[in-house]
Motif scaffolding. Structure first.
Motif, PDB file in Angstrom:
ATOM      1  N   GLN A 122       0.830  -1.204   0.000  1.00  0.00           N
ATOM      2  CA  GLN A 122       0.000   0.000   0.000  1.00  0.00           C
ATOM      3  C   GLN A 122       0.863   1.252   0.000  1.00  0.00           C
ATOM      4  O   GLN A 122       0.721   2.113  -0.824  1.00  0.00           O
ATOM      5  CB  GLN A 122      -0.915   0.029   1.233  1.00  0.00           C
ATOM      6  CG  GLN A 122      -1.955  -1.052   1.258  1.00  0.00           C
ATOM      7  CD  GLN A 122      -3.055  -0.805   0.260  1.00  0.00           C
ATOM      8  OE1 GLN A 122      -2.822  -0.804  -0.924  1.00  0.00           O
ATOM      9  NE2 GLN A 122      -4.263  -0.603   0.731  1.00  0.00           N
ATOM     10  N   THR A 144       1.072  -3.198   3.958  1.00  0.00           N
ATOM     11  CA  THR A 144       0.099  -3.815   3.057  1.00  0.00           C
ATOM     12  C   THR A 144      -1.265  -3.500   3.660  1.00  0.00           C
ATOM     13  O   THR A 144      -1.366  -2.786   4.638  1.00  0.00           O
ATOM     14  CB  THR A 144       0.285  -5.338   2.964  1.00  0.00           C
ATOM     15  OG1 THR A 144      -0.006  -5.898   4.237  1.00  0.00           O
ATOM     16  CG2 THR A 144       1.682  -5.695   2.560  1.00  0.00           C
ATOM     17  N   ALA A 145      -2.314  -4.060   3.071  1.00  0.00           N
ATOM     18  CA  ALA A 145      -3.627  -3.838   3.666  1.00  0.00           C
ATOM     19  C   ALA A 145      -3.852  -4.803   4.818  1.00  0.00           C
ATOM     20  O   ALA A 145      -4.964  -5.087   5.206  1.00  0.00           O
ATOM     21  CB  ALA A 145      -4.716  -3.993   2.620  1.00  0.00           C
ATOM     22  N   GLY A 146      -2.764  -5.331   5.340  1.00  0.00           N
ATOM     23  CA  GLY A 146      -2.874  -6.356   6.357  1.00  0.00           C
ATOM     24  C   GLY A 146      -3.365  -5.854   7.690  1.00  0.00           C
ATOM     25  O   GLY A 146      -4.176  -6.490   8.328  1.00  0.00           O
ATOM     26  N   GLY A 147      -2.881  -4.729   8.116  1.00  0.00           N
ATOM     27  CA  GLY A 147      -3.276  -4.266   9.435  1.00  0.00           C
ATOM     28  C   GLY A 147      -3.116  -2.779   9.564  1.00  0.00           C
ATOM     29  O   GLY A 147      -2.898  -2.082   8.576  1.00  0.00           O
ATOM     30  N   LEU A 148      -3.236  -2.305  10.786  1.00  0.00           N
ATOM     31  CA  LEU A 148      -3.166  -0.864  11.005  1.00  0.00           C
ATOM     32  C   LEU A 148      -1.722  -0.394  11.122  1.00  0.00           C
ATOM     33  O   LEU A 148      -1.390   0.717  10.775  1.00  0.00           O
ATOM     34  CB  LEU A 148      -3.940  -0.482  12.266  1.00  0.00           C
ATOM     35  CG  LEU A 148      -5.425  -0.811  12.197  1.00  0.00           C
ATOM     36  CD1 LEU A 148      -6.112  -0.427  13.497  1.00  0.00           C
ATOM     37  CD2 LEU A 148      -6.075  -0.085  11.034  1.00  0.00           C
ATOM     38  N   ASP A 151       3.505  -3.669   8.347  1.00  0.00           N
ATOM     39  CA  ASP A 151       3.645  -5.113   8.327  1.00  0.00           C
ATOM     40  C   ASP A 151       5.099  -5.505   8.417  1.00  0.00           C
ATOM     41  O   ASP A 151       5.435  -6.572   8.879  1.00  0.00           O
ATOM     42  CB  ASP A 151       3.039  -5.674   7.036  1.00  0.00           C
ATOM     43  CG  ASP A 151       1.555  -5.470   6.996  1.00  0.00           C
ATOM     44  OD1 ASP A 151       0.847  -6.216   7.657  1.00  0.00           O
ATOM     45  OD2 ASP A 151       1.114  -4.528   6.323  1.00  0.00           O
TER      46      ASP A 151
END
Lengths: 177, 517
Positions: A122, A144-148, A151
C-alpha cells in the motif's frame, strides 16, 4: 482467472521449479545496529538508576532505597545481558529483496520471516529516529492492507540504501499494480 | 487526476451540484436529526445497557411509580434529542476533487479526510422516515482504519447516487472493477432464480445451533450478577416454600430439580434463538448476478443487501458444536475491515443453515475449481499437543510447588487439572487441517465445532513463518497468513510444507493481476 494462473497447476515439476524463498541469502542490517540497541538499553537502565541514586542520596522515605545495592547489581546484570543480546538480535535480523517481493527475518528465540509481495504494497515510509539520525540510518516501513501498523519494519538501514530500497520497492509496486 | 473526456461526460449531468458542494462546508438536511436520535439511542443501548440494568432493578425494587417513570423517561428523551441536535449542528461535510472532508464532534472535534481511492465500500440505505423527503444515508468505508467510517445521513438520494458513481468512476481509473450501477434498487427485478432458499425447518435448525444463544447467555450473566445484590425481592415466600419442600425430599430431588430448571432455562434460550433466527432470516433468498451476490431476508424488517464478489476476501464455513449434532453449517463471506462491527452492523454476509451439500455447492459456485471430493487436508504435527500440555503444566507446577511448601504435598493434586485439559488440546489439534487446492488455500480450525476458511491465494497480503526453538529441532513451523486485516495461522506444520506454501502463495500473488479488493 487469467491465462497466467492456469500455468500454475499442482504439478510436482512446477513446484520444484518455483523460486525458493528459503534459499535466499539475507543481507544484514547496518553494523551500527547493535550499538543503537546498546544505547537504548543504557538509556533504559540509566533513568531508573539515576532516579534511585538521587532518592537514596536524599534519603527519601521510600522502601526501595533499602535495596539499592540489589538494584545496582540487577542493573549491571541487565546491561551485560543487554550487551550480548543486542549483538544476537542484530545477527538474527536481515532482509532480502527479490524481483517480486521482499523478505525480512527477525527474532533470536522465535525466528520470524515475513514476505511481502510488491504488488500487495500500500505504501512505504522512511523513518528516522534521533538515534538513527546520529548514525545516519533510517528504518523502512512497509504497509500492506494487512493491518493498522506496518507489516514490515526494517530498522537501521544506511540512508542511501533505505532510499534506494524504497524507490525500488515503490517502482515495483506501481509496475505490478 | 486527469480529466479525460469520458470523465466529463460521466459526471457532467451533476457537475453543477458537485461544484457547489466543493465550494463550501455543507450541513445535512434537518431530517437527519431523526437519524442522529436513533443512532444515539442505539449507541447508548449498546454501550450502557449493562449500566442501566441495575437502574431497572432499582425501579423494580422501589415499586413502579408511573409519575417518576414518565418524568425520567421524558428527561432521557429530551437529553437524547439535544445530543442529536448538537451532533447535527456540528456535522459538516465537503468534497474536493480527490477526497471527502468531514467535520464532526461536539466536544471532541475531529476532521476526517477520506480519499476516494481508499473508499472500499459504498452503501446507500433509505430508512422509512427518510423516504418521504427523498433522503438517504450514504455509508463510506475505507480499507485502512476502522475509525474511518463515515455515515452521511440525510443527503438527497440523487446526490448519494452521484457520489457513489463518481467515487467508483475515480477508482476504476486505478483498478479495473466491473461496476454494476444502481444495484441497490433493482433487487426485486433480478429475474434469476435464487441459488439458495431457506425454509422454516432450516431456520429452526440454525436457531438451535447458533452460537448466539451462548453469547446471549454470556451477556445476560453480568446483568444477573447485578440482580444478585438485590435478589431478595425476587425470592417470594412461595418460592421459598417450594424450595423447602424439594429440599425435604432429599438431595436426589434437589439435584434433579436443579437439572430440570437448567434444562428449562436452556430450552427458553433456544426458543428465543429460534425466534430470532426466524425473525431475521425468514424467507431467506440468495441470488447471484453480474458479479454480485444479493441477499434478501427478514420477517418484520425486510433486509436487502448485496456485495461485489470480487470484494470477498475469504469465505468461512462454520459449524458450531450444536450445529454438528443437527448437521448445520453457516457460510460467512468476509470482506475487508468489517471485523470491528461484524456483530453490530450485519454487514457480514451470512448464509445460514446449510447442510454439507449446501456449503459445498455455494463454495464451489463462488470459487470455481473447488471440488471438495478431491481436497485432501492434512493434519498438523502432534507436537502441538505436547507443547500446549507443557505450557499449561509449567505454571500449574509452579503453583503446586509454592502451595506445597506452604501446606502439604496434596497441593500437587492441582496438576490433575491437566487431565481434562489434555483431551481438549487433542480435540483442538484434531480440528487443525490445511490444504492447497488449485488456486485456493483451505485452513480449518476449531474445537468441537469447526471453521473452514477458503480463499484464493492471490487475496493474501503477506505471509509469515515463525519457528520456536522446539519447532526448529523438529523441523516444524507456524505460518501466519494475512488477508486484508485478518490473520489466519496454522501451527506446527512441517517446515517443508511451510516453505511450499510460501513459495506457491508468493508465486500466485505475484503472477496474479486480479485486483485483491
Amino acid at each position: 482467472m487469467s491465462e497466467q494462473q492456469i500455468d500454475f497447476t499442482n504439478d510436482d515439476v512446477t513446484l520444484d521449479s518455483l523460486p525458493k524463498a528459503e534459499d535466499v541469502i539475507m543481507k544484514s542490517l547496518s553494523p551500527s545496529y547493535p550499538t543503537i540497541l546498546i544505547i537504548v538499553t543504557l538509556l533504559m537502565t540509566a533513568i531508573p538508576v539515576i532516579a534511585i541514586t538521587i532518592l537514596s542520596l536524599l534519603d527519601a522515605p521510600v522502601l526501595i532505597i533499602h535495596y539499592t545495592s540489589w538494584f545496582y547489581i540487577g542493573a549491571a546484570v541487565f546491561l551485560i545481558i543487554g550487551y550480548f543480546w543486542s549483538h544476537l538480535d542484530a545477527k538474527h535480523r536481515g532482509y532480502a529483496i527479490r524481483e517480486q517481493d521482499i523478505l525480512y527475518k527477525s527474532g533470536v528465540i522465535w525466528r520470524n520471516v515475513i514476505a511481502v509481495p510488491f504488488n500487495r504494497l500500500q505504501h512505504a515510509e522512511l523513518h528516522r529516529g534521533p538515534l538513527e539520525r546520529l548514525f545516519k540510518l533510517s528504518s523502512l516501513r512497509l504497509f500492506t492492507a494487512g493491518g493498522l501498523k506496518a507489516d514490515m519494519t526494517i530498522p537501521a538501514l544506511p540512508e542511501i540504501d533505505a532510499i534506494r530500497i524504497r524507490e525500488f520497492v515503490l517502482a515495483s509496486a506501481s509496475k505490478s499494480a | 487526476m486527469a480529466n479525460t473526456p469520458e470523465n466529463k461526460h460521466d459526471v457532467g449531468s451533476n457537475n453543477k451540484r458537485m461544484s457547489e458542494l466543493m465550494k463550501n462546508w455543507k450541513r445535512l438536511s434537518p431530517v437527519a436529526i431523526a437519524y442522529f436520535v436513533i443512532a444515539t439511542l442505539k449507541q447508548t443501548a449498546q454501550h450502557s445497557w449493562q449500566a442501566l440494568a441495575p437502574l431497572a432493578v432499582v425501579i423494580a425494587s422501589k415499586g413502579f411509580n408511573i409519575w417518576w417513570f414518565t418524568l425520567a423517561g421524558t428527561a432521557i428523551i429530551i437529553a437524547v434529542i439535544i445530543v442529536a441536535v448538537l451532533k447535527y449542528l456540528y456535522f459538516r461535510f465537503s468534497m474536493t476533487e480527490t477526497s471527502f472532508l468531514i467535520r464532526s464532534g461536539v466536544i471532541n472535534k475531529k476532521q476526517l479526510n477520506l480519499a476516494f481511492d481508499r473508499i472500499q465500500n459504498i452503501e446507500i440505505k433509505q430508512p422509512v422516515y427518510f423516504r418521504p423527503f427523498g433522503l438517504s444515508v450514504l455509508t463510506l468505508e475505507s480499507a485502512g482504519s476502522s475509525s474511518e467510517e463515515v455515515n452521511l445521513a440525510g443527503i438527497p438520494i440523487g446526490l448519494a447516487n452521484t457520489v457513489k458513481s463518481d467515487v467508483i468512476f475515480k477508482q476504476t481509473q486505478l483498478t479495473p472493477v466491473i461496476v454494476n450501477e444502481n444495484t441497490d434498487n433493482n433487487l426485486s427485478e433480478t429475474s434469476e432464480a435464487p441459488i439458495i432458499e431457506q425454509d422454516l425447518k432450516n431456520l429452526i435448525k440454525h436457531g438451535i445451533s447458533n452460537n448466539n444463544i451462548w453469547i446471549f447467555a454470556g451477556l445476560a450473566a453480568p446483568i444477573l450478577n447485578q440482580f444478585d445484590k438485590s435478589l431478595n425481592w425476587l425470592i417470594t415466600p412461595e418460592i421459598r416454600n417450594t424450595y423447602e419442600q424439594v429440599e425435604a425430599l432429599g438431595p436426589a430431588a434437589l439435584i434433579g430439580s436443579t437439572i430440570i430448571l437448567g434444562l428449562i432455562i436452556l430450552g427458553t434460550l433456544m426458543l428465543i434463538s429460534v425466534a430470532a433466527s426466524i425473525l431475521i432470516y425468514y424467507n431467506y433468498k440468495l441470488f447471484r448476478s453480474g458479479g454480485r451476490i444479493f441477499r434478501q431476508n427478514g420477517l418484520l424488517e425486510k433486509q436487502q443487501a448485496n456485495m461485489e464478489e470480487s470484494k470477498i476476501q475469504r469465505i468461512v464455513i462454520r459449524q458450531s458444536a450444536i450445529g454438528r449434532m443437527v448437521g448445520s453449517f453457516n457460510i460467512i463471506f468476509k470482506q475487508i475491515g468489517f471485523a470491528r462491527n461484524a456483530y453490530q452492523s450485519g454487514k457480514n454476509f451470512t448464509v445460514p443453515a446449510l447442510d454439507t451439500s449446501g456449503y459445498k455447492y455455494i463454495s464451489s459456485l463462488l470459487y470455481s475449481g473447488i471440488d471438495w471430493k478431491h481436497i485432501k487436508t492434512k493434519p498438523i504435527n502432534s507436537m502441538y499437543i505436547r507443547r500446549l500440555v507443557l505450557i499449561t503444566s509449567l505454571p500449574l507446577l509452579a503453583i503446586a510447588i509454592f502451595v506445597a511448601l506452604q501446606t502439604n504435598l496434596y497441593a500437587f493434586l492441582i496438576l490433575s487439572l491437566l487431565l481434562p485439559l489434555t483431551p481438549m488440546f487433542i480435540q483442538s489439534h484434531k480440528r487443525y487441517r490445511y490444504a492447497l487446492y488449485n488456486e485456493y488455500a483451505i485452513m480449518q480450525s476449531g474445537f468441537i465445532g469447526k471453521s473452514i476458511s477458503v480463499f484464493p491465494m492471490y487475496k493474501i497480503q503477506n505471509i509469515r513463518i515463525i519457528q520456536s526453538p522446539g519447532q526448529r529441532r523438529k523441523n516444524l513451523a507456524t505460518i501466519k497468513i494475512n488477508i486484508a486485516g485478518q490473520t489466519l495461522s496454522m501451527p506446527y506444520i512441517p517446515i517443508k510444507d511451510a516453505y511450499l506454501w510460501r513459495n506457491i502463495i508468493l508465486a500466485k500473488i505475484e503472477q496474479s493481476d486480479e485486483p485483491w479488493m
